[in-house]
Design a protein around this motif. Sequence first.
Motif, PDB file in Angstrom:
ATOM      1  N   THR A 163      59.120  24.066 -12.353  1.00 22.16           N
ATOM      2  CA  THR A 163      58.599  22.957 -11.552  1.00 22.16           C
ATOM      3  C   THR A 163      59.528  21.759 -11.594  1.00 22.16           C
ATOM      4  OG1 THR A 163      56.354  23.696 -12.053  1.00 22.16           O
ATOM      5  CG2 THR A 163      56.592  21.484 -11.185  1.00 22.16           C
ATOM      6  N   PHE A 330      54.109  20.115  -6.142  1.00 21.46           N
ATOM      7  CA  PHE A 330      54.403  21.015  -7.243  1.00 21.46           C
ATOM      8  C   PHE A 330      54.574  20.265  -8.553  1.00 21.46           C
ATOM      9  CE2 PHE A 330      55.780  23.565  -3.524  1.00 21.46           C
ATOM     10  CZ  PHE A 330      54.914  24.629  -3.720  1.00 21.46           C
ATOM     11  N   VAL A 332      52.430  17.932  -9.532  1.00 20.77           N
ATOM     12  CA  VAL A 332      51.057  17.965 -10.058  1.00 20.77           C
ATOM     13  C   VAL A 332      50.791  19.316 -10.709  1.00 20.77           C
ATOM     14  CG1 VAL A 332      48.614  17.847  -9.449  1.00 20.77           C
ATOM     15  CG2 VAL A 332      50.245  16.301  -8.345  1.00 20.77           C
ATOM     16  N   GLN A 333      51.251  20.361 -10.056  1.00 16.62           N
ATOM     17  CA  GLN A 333      51.118  21.714 -10.616  1.00 16.62           C
ATOM     18  C   GLN A 333      51.758  21.785 -12.002  1.00 16.62           C
ATOM     19  OE1 GLN A 333      53.733  24.447  -8.745  1.00 16.62           O
ATOM     20  NE2 GLN A 333      52.794  26.274  -9.628  1.00 16.62           N
ATOM     21  N   LEU A 336      49.616  19.884 -14.760  1.00 17.73           N
ATOM     22  CA  LEU A 336      48.426  20.627 -15.176  1.00 17.73           C
ATOM     23  C   LEU A 336      48.799  21.904 -15.938  1.00 17.73           C
ATOM     24  CD1 LEU A 336      45.918  20.220 -12.203  1.00 17.73           C
ATOM     25  CD2 LEU A 336      46.101  18.929 -14.325  1.00 17.73           C
ATOM     26  N   SER A 337      49.939  22.500 -15.606  1.00 23.26           N
ATOM     27  CA  SER A 337      50.407  23.661 -16.376  1.00 23.26           C
ATOM     28  C   SER A 337      50.711  23.265 -17.815  1.00 23.26           C
ATOM     29  CB  SER A 337      51.653  24.260 -15.723  1.00 23.26           C
ATOM     30  OG  SER A 337      51.357  24.810 -14.457  1.00 23.26           O
ATOM     31  N   THR A 385      47.139  21.253  -3.126  1.00 26.62           N
ATOM     32  CA  THR A 385      47.517  20.677  -4.418  1.00 26.62           C
ATOM     33  C   THR A 385      46.544  21.100  -5.509  1.00 26.62           C
ATOM     34  OG1 THR A 385      48.471  18.754  -3.303  1.00 26.62           O
ATOM     35  CG2 THR A 385      48.007  18.534  -5.650  1.00 26.62           C
ATOM     36  N   SER A 389      47.484  24.046  -8.329  1.00 25.94           N
ATOM     37  CA  SER A 389      47.606  23.490  -9.675  1.00 25.94           C
ATOM     38  C   SER A 389      46.656  24.186 -10.642  1.00 25.94           C
ATOM     39  CB  SER A 389      47.321  21.982  -9.648  1.00 25.94           C
ATOM     40  OG  SER A 389      48.269  21.310  -8.850  1.00 25.94           O
ATOM     41  N   SER A 392      47.794  27.649 -11.288  1.00 25.89           N
ATOM     42  CA  SER A 392      48.933  27.652 -12.205  1.00 25.89           C
ATOM     43  C   SER A 392      48.489  27.505 -13.649  1.00 25.89           C
ATOM     44  CB  SER A 392      49.910  26.528 -11.845  1.00 25.89           C
ATOM     45  OG  SER A 392      50.532  26.810 -10.611  1.00 25.89           O
ATOM     46  N   MET A 393      47.365  26.796 -13.865  1.00 27.24           N
ATOM     47  CA  MET A 393      46.823  26.718 -15.217  1.00 27.24           C
ATOM     48  C   MET A 393      46.388  28.107 -15.693  1.00 27.24           C
ATOM     49  SD  MET A 393      44.605  23.161 -14.993  1.00 27.24           S
ATOM     50  CE  MET A 393      44.291  23.068 -16.766  1.00 27.24           C
TER      51      MET A 393
END
Length: 490
Positions: A163, A330, A332-333, A336-337, A385, A389, A392-393
Amino acid sequence: MAIDTTSPVPDALDTPRLSTRDKLVLFVLCAAQFMVALDFSVLNVALPVLGADLGMSPSALQWAVTAFALPSGGFLLLFGRMGDLYGRRKLFLSGLALFGAASLLATLAWDPASFLAGRALQGLGAAAIVPTGMSLLTTTFPEGPARDRALGISGTLLSLGFTVGMVAGGTLTDTLGWRSTMGLLTLFALIVLPLAPALLPESLPHGLKGMGGAPIPDRPRLDVPGAITVTGGLLALIYALSTAADHGFGRADVVVSLIAGLLLLAAFVKVESRSAQPLVALPMLRRRTVAWGNIGGLVTFSMMSTVVFVLTLYLQEILHLSAFETGLVFGVQGVLSAVAGTYAPRVIGRFGPRRTLVGSLVGQGALIAALLGLDTGNWSVWLATAAVSLASMCHLGAIISYGVTVTSGVPDEEQGLATGLVTSTQQIGITVGIPLLGVLATTSDDLMTGVHTVLALDTAIVLVAAAVVAVGLRVRVRSGAVEAEPLGAR
């Protein structure tokens, strides 16, 4: 060895304390993994500018990616095993030095040939760094909460590296030029390399010592026929899939490489079944945790990379977001990951890696399904978004839990092989998703329809895989402990 893969482990909820040295070792290993992950994505946004500067045609730009992907994926299994036999620390340091020198060459490249040579050498260095770095991590931190936490941090930085690379690539290219993307990797290598020798322990072949602590001279030999067939097969397969991502499966070189890769991998299995000292002991592949854990890893990587690819097209081509705005989505992704990575080891400790892997796949599939609600309205950027996100978590939970699943119960002398399988699965997963599914979006008469088609298939594949992996990773109770069955067990 008993492997607790399903029952709750209350003690694992306590965050393990790491010594200062452990933290420094973890920093070195994770920084190296982050550097390699960064390299996968940092150059993508810079390709048009790079091509104009070096005089590379649009069709040749594919090689900026393929030149790295071929050696980085093709040599993973070989280098993982070489680390087991000849010393992981030695190979890790060699890979770091090669990666740093190659990054400098790519930074200073004066023509396409010098740049592609730098990228290929970067890939070769990465192929040494990734499996040996992960096996150093799994042998440094004992199985249980400490290893789960270390793998959680490593998995978080792996995901974050992709990311950050997407966001940093555009920013660096716009402000300092494309060469700064390669210069950043050179800087990372210069930071990590001086710290590593004093911190990382050497691993002797199979952990054996003779009189006075000296290595036993009669150590296992490298399985050369196995090394040739598996490396050649992976190289051919990765080339075919990488090329198909840009040109489709109709090209002759793609078809020939695909067939050659499959034939070589079939030959590899035959060679290993007859070898006295195989590169990959086939009984390891019959371990339920190794086989089904890697299938879960393959699905989570391939399907999530496909989602990122089609969402990038959707955000820029349909919603007309700029590259910077797309990068923020991405970003934000990535945040949160990182949050998910801090909690994943606790979830694994509470529910076990098998349940965490299956649950993460189910969550990833369900959240990808939510993306089917995307349309041409500007409000869809918020849905995109949020859904990507949160997906992705779950994806990160699957990454960490499949790494724990595959390496749990594997003897230290085979950790390089196990982690080589883990990292090979990652590389193939990242490579295979886009040409198999992403092409449906790029070749569709209507891009919005193509995006929905890809997302629907992606959802179905992840959810079916979750069910199959759940069945494949069944466990049984023996002597009061929960133990994974071998694949052939009834």
